[in-house]
Design an enzyme around this catalytic site. Structure first.
Site, PDB file in Angstrom:
ATOM      1  N   VAL A   1      10.054   4.350  -3.548  1.00  0.00           N
ATOM      2  CA  VAL A   1       9.636   3.932  -4.895  1.00  0.00           C
ATOM      3  C   VAL A   1      10.683   4.375  -5.908  1.00  0.00           C
ATOM      4  CG1 VAL A   1       7.874   4.131  -6.697  1.00  0.00           C
ATOM      5  CG2 VAL A   1       7.196   4.254  -4.296  1.00  0.00           C
TER       6      VAL A   1
ATOM      7  N   THR B   1      23.339  -1.630   2.662  1.00  0.00           N
ATOM      8  CA  THR B   1      23.720  -1.060   1.372  1.00  0.00           C
ATOM      9  C   THR B   1      23.380   0.429   1.278  1.00  0.00           C
ATOM     10  OG1 THR B   1      23.088  -3.194   0.506  1.00  0.00           O
ATOM     11  CG2 THR B   1      23.504  -1.483  -1.105  1.00  0.00           C
ATOM     12  N   VAL B   2      22.130   0.760   1.605  1.00  0.00           N
ATOM     13  CA  VAL B   2      21.684   2.151   1.431  1.00  0.00           C
ATOM     14  C   VAL B   2      22.318   3.053   2.484  1.00  0.00           C
ATOM     15  CG1 VAL B   2      19.693   3.667   1.183  1.00  0.00           C
ATOM     16  CG2 VAL B   2      19.509   1.281   0.488  1.00  0.00           C
TER      17      VAL B   2
ATOM     18  N   ILE C   1      15.173   7.345  -8.703  1.00  0.00           N
ATOM     19  CA  ILE C   1      14.339   8.161  -9.602  1.00  0.00           C
ATOM     20  C   ILE C   1      13.540   9.155  -8.769  1.00  0.00           C
ATOM     21  CG2 ILE C   1      12.472   8.144 -11.295  1.00  0.00           C
ATOM     22  CD1 ILE C   1      13.157   5.226 -11.879  1.00  0.00           C
TER      23      ILE C   1
ATOM     24  N   LYS D   1       4.925  -0.525  -4.209  1.00  0.00           N
ATOM     25  CA  LYS D   1       5.321   0.749  -4.825  1.00  0.00           C
ATOM     26  C   LYS D   1       4.135   1.431  -5.523  1.00  0.00           C
ATOM     27  CE  LYS D   1      10.123  -0.748  -5.279  1.00  0.00           C
ATOM     28  NZ  LYS D   1      11.074  -1.518  -6.088  1.00  0.00           N
TER      29      LYS D   1
ATOM     30  N   GLY E   1      13.854   3.779  -6.303  1.00  0.00           N
ATOM     31  CA  GLY E   1      15.261   4.004  -5.930  1.00  0.00           C
ATOM     32  C   GLY E   1      15.655   5.448  -6.145  1.00  0.00           C
TER      33      GLY E   1
ATOM     34  N   ASP F   1       6.712  -6.569  -4.385  1.00  0.00           N
ATOM     35  CA  ASP F   1       7.518  -5.342  -4.305  1.00  0.00           C
ATOM     36  C   ASP F   1       6.878  -4.251  -5.187  1.00  0.00           C
ATOM     37  OD1 ASP F   1      10.291  -3.996  -3.763  1.00  0.00           O
ATOM     38  OD2 ASP F   1      10.063  -3.914  -5.933  1.00  0.00           O
TER      39      ASP F   1
ATOM     40  N   GLU G   1      16.959 -12.010  -4.444  1.00  0.00           N
ATOM     41  CA  GLU G   1      17.238 -12.658  -3.156  1.00  0.00           C
ATOM     42  C   GLU G   1      17.188 -14.176  -3.343  1.00  0.00           C
ATOM     43  OE1 GLU G   1      17.517 -10.820  -0.298  1.00  0.00           O
ATOM     44  OE2 GLU G   1      17.052  -8.902  -1.250  1.00  0.00           O
TER      45      GLU G   1
ATOM     46  N   GLY H   1      19.832  -0.258  -5.429  1.00  0.00           N
ATOM     47  CA  GLY H   1      21.288  -0.182  -5.279  1.00  0.00           C
ATOM     48  C   GLY H   1      21.678   0.942  -4.344  1.00  0.00           C
TER      49      GLY H   1
HETATM   50  N1  HSE Z   1      14.125  -5.657  -5.291  1.00  0.00           N
HETATM   51  C1  HSE Z   1      13.761  -4.386  -5.831  1.00  0.00           C
HETATM   52  C2  HSE Z   1      13.987  -4.397  -7.338  1.00  0.00           C
HETATM   53  C3  HSE Z   1      14.528  -3.246  -5.280  1.00  0.00           C
HETATM   54  O1  HSE Z   1      14.443  -5.393  -7.891  1.00  0.00           O
HETATM   55  O2  HSE Z   1      13.683  -3.410  -7.973  1.00  0.00           O
HETATM   56  C4  HSE Z   1      14.034  -2.838  -3.945  1.00  0.00           C
HETATM   57  O3  HSE Z   1      12.724  -2.351  -4.031  1.00  0.00           O
END
Ligand code: HSE
Length: 426
Positions: free
Chosen positions: A130, A12-13, A134, A203, A132, A199, A188, A300
């Site tokens: 961290v 994706t990225v 931002i 971060k 995305g 997650d 997931e 995303g």
């Molecule tokens: N799964 C994470 C979220 C994104 O829902 O923010 C990737 O770090």
């Protein structure tokens, strides 16, 4: 300045990066004077190369990129702490700068990676690890450097924020909210990393290391997820004037640093309380700047690729200015991680009790024995048995645990097992 990049990972990225490069390479040239050229793409999936029209640059072996003397920068987008670590280490050893979105590596082996940067005279950028899209890592490393940061609070997991928003606004159960998040592609099939808080823990470990100039690893972060929450808790919290969010906290205190992830009640008028859906927000308090808040999409293709390519351009500019290595470790101090037992805050604690005489009095007595002052008690029989909710005045975590242990040991009173505990942020 021409900078040639090798992209490892076309998920994706990675796809988002290729799109940005196709759309904005000319802007980078005109606005920043840097010519970013794609010199190699590695993926396990050859069809991805066809999809993005980069077959001529394609390989399935990342070593082809690492050993390519033309390539200046490797972008690592595989993720995890397996082969991604080899890609990063071998790239650095070959004298290549690295841009990564890999929070797992940075939250568990960040110091090792910084040491390798110094050893090999290369730079490491990790802006997408961290929040995305931002921009938070850049400000923590540069724009806010004139501050002593005392506190960070982050809604840094979009999946759980989406679920909590649905549970709060529409009364969905945890299970229904998770199913919806999975159907929409946010969660997931195995949602553990998101719903159990791991997650977010990775971060906040990265942010705390940068903010407090000390090494904080993911394992140092006290972590609780959202599995035990019910719509009922949101309704009660709302009546009390709070929103419930999964918040990652990092606090600088006299004895060291507190780092923790857990459901948190935030006053409804706090800026973070209205961050809903898949959005992320990071609130930072510094001694010079005061309060700041960073808001945006935390995951995303577009947001994460925006952060990755922002790093690439910034790195290229630095190379153009002749700055050889700025990626020294952010660690300058060795602060201790404060044990969660030392936390002092207010608590919301909901027990499911048998509807029998004396259950409230017996539980209340356990709070008194543990030295915890109760602010209010409420009960509801809406769900069959009694939900007894204790809201405490400021208390120590260790004393709260003692009180809960005492309540659980009461014969036949608490029937729902370990209570729902939500720490209250004022
Ligand atoms: N799964 C994470 C979220 C994104 O829902 O923010 C990737 O770090």
């Amino acid at each position: 300045m021409t900078v040639k990049i090798g992209l490892v990972g076309t998920g994706t990225v990675g796809g988002g990066c290729l799109e940005i490069l196709a759309n904005h390479a000319e802007d980078f040239r005109v606005d920043y004077g840097v010519d970013i050229q794609l010199a190699g793409v590695c993926s396990r999936k050859p069809d991805k190369a066809r999809e993005y029209g980069v077959e001529h640059l394609f390989t399935t072996d990342y070593r082809d990129l690492v050993n390519n003397p033309d390539i200046d920068v490797i972008i690592e987008l595989i993720g995890g702490t397996g082969i991604a670590v080899d890609v990063i280490k071998e790239s650095m050893a070959a004298g290549k700068h690295v841009v990564t979105a890999n929070k797992a590596v940075m939250a568990t082996r960040g110091e090792e990676m910084f040491a390798l940067c110094r050893k090999h005279g290369v730079q490491l950028f990790f802006g997408a690890s961290v929040g995305g899209g931002i921009p938070i890592i850049g400000p923590m490393r540069h724009s806010l450097i004139a501050n002593k940061v005392s506190k960070i609070m982050g809604i840094v997991n979009g999946t759980t924020n989406f679920m909590l928003t649905r549970m709060n606004a529409d009364g969905l159960s945890y299970e229904a909210a998770l199913k919806e998040a999975q159907d929409l592609g946010y969660a997931e099939a195995d949602p553990t990393a998101d719903v159990d808080g791991f997650d977010a823990a990775a971060k906040i470990a990265i942010l705390a290391s940068l903010a407090f100039h000390t090494e904080v690893r993911m394992d140092d972060v006290y972590t609780e997820g959202i599995r035990h929450l019910a719509p009922f808790d949101f309704a009660l919290a709302h009546d009390m004037g709070y929103a419930v969010k999964l918040v990652a906290h990092a606090n600088l205190v006299d004895d060291g640093v507190f780092v923790r992830v857990h459901p948190t009640m935030l006053p409804l008028d706090h800026q973070m309380a209205s961050v809903n859906g898949v959005f992320n927000a990071i609130y930072v308090v510094g001694d010079s700047v005061g309060q700041t808040m960073f808001f945006g999409e935390g995951a995303g293709a577009g947001p994460a690729a925006s952060a990755v390519m922002g790093d690439v351009v910034e790195l290229a500019r630095r190379l153009g200015m002749g700055i050889p290595c700025i990626a020294g470790s952010p660690v300058k101090r060795d602060l201790s991680i404060v044990d969660m037992d030392e936390l002092e805050t207010k608590y919301y604690i909901r027990f499911q009790c048998a509807d029998v005489p004396g259950s409230l009095a017996a539980c209340a007595a356990e709070f008194a024995k543990a030295g915890v002052s109760v602010k209010s008690v409420s009960g509801s029989t809406k769900r069959g048995d009694v939900d007894l909710v204790f809201v405490t005045h400021t208390a120590k975590e260790a004393d709260i645990r003692t009180a809960i242990k005492g309540c659980l040991a009461l014969d036949g009173m608490v029937i729902g097992g370990f209570p729902v505990v939500i720490r209250v942020e004022e």
